[in-house]
Design a protein around this motif. Structure first.
Motif, PDB file in Angstrom:
ATOM      1  N   PRO A  49      37.654  57.364  50.758  1.00 35.10           N
ATOM      2  CA  PRO A  49      36.998  57.990  51.920  1.00 35.10           C
ATOM      3  C   PRO A  49      37.954  57.603  53.019  1.00 35.10           C
ATOM      4  CG  PRO A  49      35.099  57.192  50.834  1.00 35.10           C
ATOM      5  CD  PRO A  49      36.450  56.508  50.215  1.00 35.10           C
ATOM      6  N   LYS A  50      38.683  56.569  53.372  1.00 36.59           N
ATOM      7  CA  LYS A  50      39.342  56.202  54.421  1.00 36.59           C
ATOM      8  C   LYS A  50      40.773  57.071  54.184  1.00 36.59           C
ATOM      9  CE  LYS A  50      39.583  51.959  55.490  1.00 36.59           C
ATOM     10  NZ  LYS A  50      39.884  50.439  55.470  1.00 36.59           N
ATOM     11  N   GLN A  51      41.034  57.050  53.188  1.00 35.25           N
ATOM     12  CA  GLN A  51      42.362  57.689  52.874  1.00 35.25           C
ATOM     13  C   GLN A  51      42.291  59.304  53.310  1.00 35.25           C
ATOM     14  OE1 GLN A  51      45.237  56.506  52.615  1.00 35.25           O
ATOM     15  NE2 GLN A  51      46.640  57.998  51.540  1.00 35.25           N
ATOM     16  N   ASP A  52      41.132  59.813  52.882  1.00 33.85           N
ATOM     17  CA  ASP A  52      40.878  61.144  52.834  1.00 33.85           C
ATOM     18  C   ASP A  52      40.767  61.278  54.501  1.00 33.85           C
ATOM     19  OD1 ASP A  52      40.023  63.709  51.947  1.00 33.85           O
ATOM     20  OD2 ASP A  52      38.049  63.302  53.262  1.00 33.85           O
ATOM     21  N   LEU A  53      40.138  60.455  55.094  1.00 32.05           N
ATOM     22  CA  LEU A  53      40.039  60.542  56.663  1.00 32.05           C
ATOM     23  C   LEU A  53      41.335  60.747  57.268  1.00 32.05           C
ATOM     24  CD1 LEU A  53      37.861  61.236  59.021  1.00 32.05           C
ATOM     25  CD2 LEU A  53      37.793  58.744  59.211  1.00 32.05           C
ATOM     26  N   PHE A  54      42.262  59.674  57.200  1.00 32.51           N
ATOM     27  CA  PHE A  54      43.583  59.586  57.497  1.00 32.51           C
ATOM     28  C   PHE A  54      44.323  60.937  57.422  1.00 32.51           C
ATOM     29  CE2 PHE A  54      43.810  54.578  57.292  1.00 32.51           C
ATOM     30  CZ  PHE A  54      42.888  54.637  58.123  1.00 32.51           C
ATOM     31  N   SER A  55      44.171  61.401  56.215  1.00 34.38           N
ATOM     32  CA  SER A  55      44.737  62.694  55.717  1.00 34.38           C
ATOM     33  C   SER A  55      44.258  63.846  56.657  1.00 34.38           C
ATOM     34  CB  SER A  55      44.531  63.101  54.387  1.00 34.38           C
ATOM     35  OG  SER A  55      45.007  62.230  53.458  1.00 34.38           O
ATOM     36  N   GLN A  56      43.063  63.886  57.209  1.00 36.92           N
ATOM     37  CA  GLN A  56      42.470  64.818  57.927  1.00 36.92           C
ATOM     38  C   GLN A  56      42.818  64.591  59.359  1.00 36.92           C
ATOM     39  OE1 GLN A  56      38.150  65.794  57.426  1.00 36.92           O
ATOM     40  NE2 GLN A  56      38.256  64.610  55.709  1.00 36.92           N
ATOM     41  N   SER A  57      43.293  63.489  59.802  1.00 38.93           N
ATOM     42  CA  SER A  57      43.819  63.188  61.019  1.00 38.93           C
ATOM     43  C   SER A  57      45.059  63.771  61.192  1.00 38.93           C
ATOM     44  CB  SER A  57      43.788  61.775  61.450  1.00 38.93           C
ATOM     45  OG  SER A  57      44.626  60.834  60.582  1.00 38.93           O
ATOM     46  N   PHE A  58      45.891  63.556  60.086  1.00 41.35           N
ATOM     47  CA  PHE A  58      47.246  64.205  59.984  1.00 41.35           C
ATOM     48  C   PHE A  58      47.084  65.669  60.316  1.00 41.35           C
ATOM     49  CE2 PHE A  58      51.084  65.585  57.675  1.00 41.35           C
ATOM     50  CZ  PHE A  58      51.968  65.107  58.806  1.00 41.35           C
ATOM     51  N   SER A  59      46.203  66.196  59.469  1.00 40.38           N
ATOM     52  CA  SER A  59      45.685  67.616  59.675  1.00 40.38           C
ATOM     53  C   SER A  59      45.721  68.009  60.984  1.00 40.38           C
ATOM     54  CB  SER A  59      44.937  68.191  58.558  1.00 40.38           C
ATOM     55  OG  SER A  59      44.523  69.652  58.602  1.00 40.38           O
ATOM     56  N   ARG A  60      45.023  67.277  61.665  1.00 42.95           N
ATOM     57  CA  ARG A  60      44.522  67.528  62.890  1.00 42.95           C
ATOM     58  C   ARG A  60      45.845  67.586  63.908  1.00 42.95           C
ATOM     59  NH1 ARG A  60      39.910  66.679  66.272  1.00 42.95           N
ATOM     60  NH2 ARG A  60      38.667  67.463  64.258  1.00 42.95           N
ATOM     61  N   MET A  61      46.663  66.701  63.635  1.00 44.18           N
ATOM     62  CA  MET A  61      47.982  66.667  64.298  1.00 44.18           C
ATOM     63  C   MET A  61      48.843  67.841  64.335  1.00 44.18           C
ATOM     64  SD  MET A  61      50.896  63.911  64.354  1.00 44.18           S
ATOM     65  CE  MET A  61      51.547  64.369  62.844  1.00 44.18           C
ATOM     66  N   GLY A 116      55.326  55.954  55.395  1.00 42.14           N
ATOM     67  CA  GLY A 116      55.279  56.665  56.868  1.00 42.14           C
ATOM     68  C   GLY A 116      55.475  58.228  56.475  1.00 42.14           C
ATOM     69  N   THR A 117      55.811  58.849  55.272  1.00 43.45           N
ATOM     70  CA  THR A 117      56.063  60.165  55.216  1.00 43.45           C
ATOM     71  C   THR A 117      54.894  60.768  54.838  1.00 43.45           C
ATOM     72  OG1 THR A 117      58.566  59.921  54.289  1.00 43.45           O
ATOM     73  CG2 THR A 117      57.248  62.095  53.860  1.00 43.45           C
ATOM     74  N   LEU A 118      54.097  61.950  55.396  1.00 43.31           N
ATOM     75  CA  LEU A 118      53.010  62.498  55.320  1.00 43.31           C
ATOM     76  C   LEU A 118      53.005  63.880  55.007  1.00 43.31           C
ATOM     77  CD1 LEU A 118      51.393  61.001  58.365  1.00 43.31           C
ATOM     78  CD2 LEU A 118      50.950  60.252  56.036  1.00 43.31           C
TER      79      LEU A 118
END
Length: 504
Positions: A25-37, A13-15
């Motif tokens: 691609p799924k991991q990359d999208l998760f990363s972008q969602s954290f960036s959005r947060m 859970g550490t981002l």
């Protein structure tokens, strides 16, 4: 944020922000969602120049109105590498009356300050520790997978709808573009069956899996057109087909943003700690209307008063550190240097004046026009460079009636601080000030957004200042003039009008 500011999801859970893009691609999208947060949280934390308030401000001791706005930049580029940008427009007065757009009979001041914010390395967040972190992470990943599955189904539907649309309107010879990278497969036949039943209003229509894709499309009749290219719309399914296509086309354009927003929402309430860092760049320009007194004007002695506009411009750079424990406490620390071409009006002593001009006379009776105001001696006003180092600290309890605390301090250097006409102050080049107060945030019913911020503050302008004695006359200024110049006590009321929902 790709490719400049991708964020990677770390185990347990550490981002961490600004990690390299992964092959998944799924991991990359998760990363972008954290960036959005991160962008959403930082946008909430960026609160203007002096206090944690964005919106309309009222400073009781010195009336001032502020219009401000913040905007996330969804696609930073090398020539504009800022994740967040905004502006702040201030209008106010330094005399008794308030006027935002006009400064008649008042010492009006205006300021425009754009702001640019870029996220640094080292941003992180925790789902918790041990078993709690693992459980929360699994829950978020499972919910995010559902988001992606729903998105795939939506894109498949849009693909089939585009194929049916282009087949039906082939006569126009201007096919529409659907989602890229999708090839017709067996899974699309079931979607086509549902759409055909809806469009043709016939529940008995079936699509055999043995049919080719061209044969599936031919189940929807093609449209005809007259000599002018107008489509024959006597079929009931035509308008519904057009409306469905427009609806899915609009949804597909926002597909990625919707995916990221849903992923951010999936983590709401599960974070136990967040830590962000970013840089802020703030160029600014401001002007202040100053009534100036000329002891000589055009080489003659005078009692001439003339209003003038004094301009100040420069830039400040801040490094920001933000610690957030959701539903408990937030800490914001920011500081950095600034450079400005300014004037010494704020360092001078003003005086009140009154002028009388004959306005109307009837016999021995005379009516005078009286004008009063505050002025500065023109010969004492200087312009030059001012260097400053400032720091601010905010401690804000969340979802609590306990008030927050903020402290701010600054130290500055400039030849503008010299006061040749004051005993012992002819070579002053330094000044230091501080401000502090309490912050009361009033949240909405859901407690996820501040509706109103009330800030009580005490300001001491310059610790190096003291009661001034005129070098020529030896007269010491009244104590109240010293206090008026240096001490400010008041209330700031802010209405946050541009902040997004705070993720927790």
């Amino acid at each position: 944020m790709k490719p400049l500011k991708l964020l990677a999801l770390v185990l347990l859970g550490t981002l961490s922000a600004h990690a390299q893009s992964t092959a998944d691609p799924k991991q990359d999208l998760f990363s972008q969602s954290f960036s959005r947060m991160i962008v959403q949280d930082i946008t909430y934390a960026i609160v203007g120049e002096n206090a944690p308030v964005s919106g309309v401000k009222i400073d009781v001791s010195k009336p001032e109105g502020t219009i401000s706005a913040m905007f996330p930049n969804k696609a930073p580029k090398w020539y504009f590498p800022f994740e967040i940008f905004g502006f702040e427009l201030k209008g106010g007065v330094t005399d008794k009356n308030f006027g935002f757009f006009k400064g008649t009979n008042a010492n009006a001041a205006f300021e425009f300050r754009p702001s640019f914010h870029t996220i640094t390395w080292g941003n992180s967040a925790l789902y918790g520790y041990g078993n709690e972190a693992r459980a929360n992470k699994k829950l978020v990943i499972a919910n995010n997978d559902l988001v992606l599955q729903q998105s795939v189904r939506q894109r498949d539907t849009f693909f089939v709808l585009t194929e049916l649309y282009n087949h039906h309107l082939q006569v126009l010879k201007s096919p529409k573009k659907g989602p890229t990278g999708i090839v017709a497969a067996d899974r699309h036949k079931k979607i086509a069956e549902v759409l055909l039943q809806k469009l043709l209003n016939n529940k008995s229509i079936t699509v055999d899996s043995k049919l080719t894709w061209d044969q599936v499309l031919k189940l929807l009749p093609q449209a005809t057109a007259d000599g002018n290219g107008n489509i024959n719309t006597d079929k009931d399914y035509y308008p519904e087909l057009v409306e469905l296509y427009k609806k899915y086309e609009k949804t597909d354009k926002k597909r990625k943003d919707n995916e990221l927003d849903k992923m951010v929402a999936n983590s709401d309430g599960l974070w136990t700690r967040k830590r962000y860092s970013w840089w802020s760049f703030n160029p600014f320009v401001k002007t202040e209307k100053v009534n100036e007194y000329y002891t000589t004007f055009e080489d003659k002695d005078s009692l001439y008063f003339k209003p003038d506009y004094r301009w100040t411009y420069g830039v400040s750079v801040y490094f920001n550190k933000y610690w957030l424990t959701p539903n408990k406490i937030a800490v914001l620390l920011r500081g950095g240097p600034s450079l400005a071409y300014s004037n010494n009006v704020s360092n001078l002593s003003s005086f009140n004046y009154e002028t009388r001009t004959p306005f109307f006379q009837n016999g021995s009776s005379q009516t005078e026009k009286i004008k009063t105001g505050t002025a500065y001696n023109n010969s004492a006003i200087k312009e030059g460079w001012e260097r400053q180092l400032a720091a601010e600290f905010y401690l804000l309890p969340l979802n609590s009636f306990v008030p927050g605390l903020y402290l701010a301090g600054n130290i500055a250097n400039s030849d503008l601080y010299k006061l040749p006409g004051v005993v012992g102050r002819a070579e002053d080049t330094w000044k230091a000030g501080a401000e502090g107060g309490l912050v009361f945030n009033i949240n909405n019913r859901e407690k996820d957004k501040s509706l109103l911020s009330i800030i009580t503050y005490f300001r001491y302008e310059d610790f190096t200042d003291k009661t001034r004695t005129d070098a020529i006359t030896g007269t010491e200024e009244p104590r109240r003039d010293f206090q008026k110049r240096n001490i400010g006590i008041g209330i700031k009321i802010g209405i946050p009008i541009t902040l997004p929902k705070r993720t927790e």
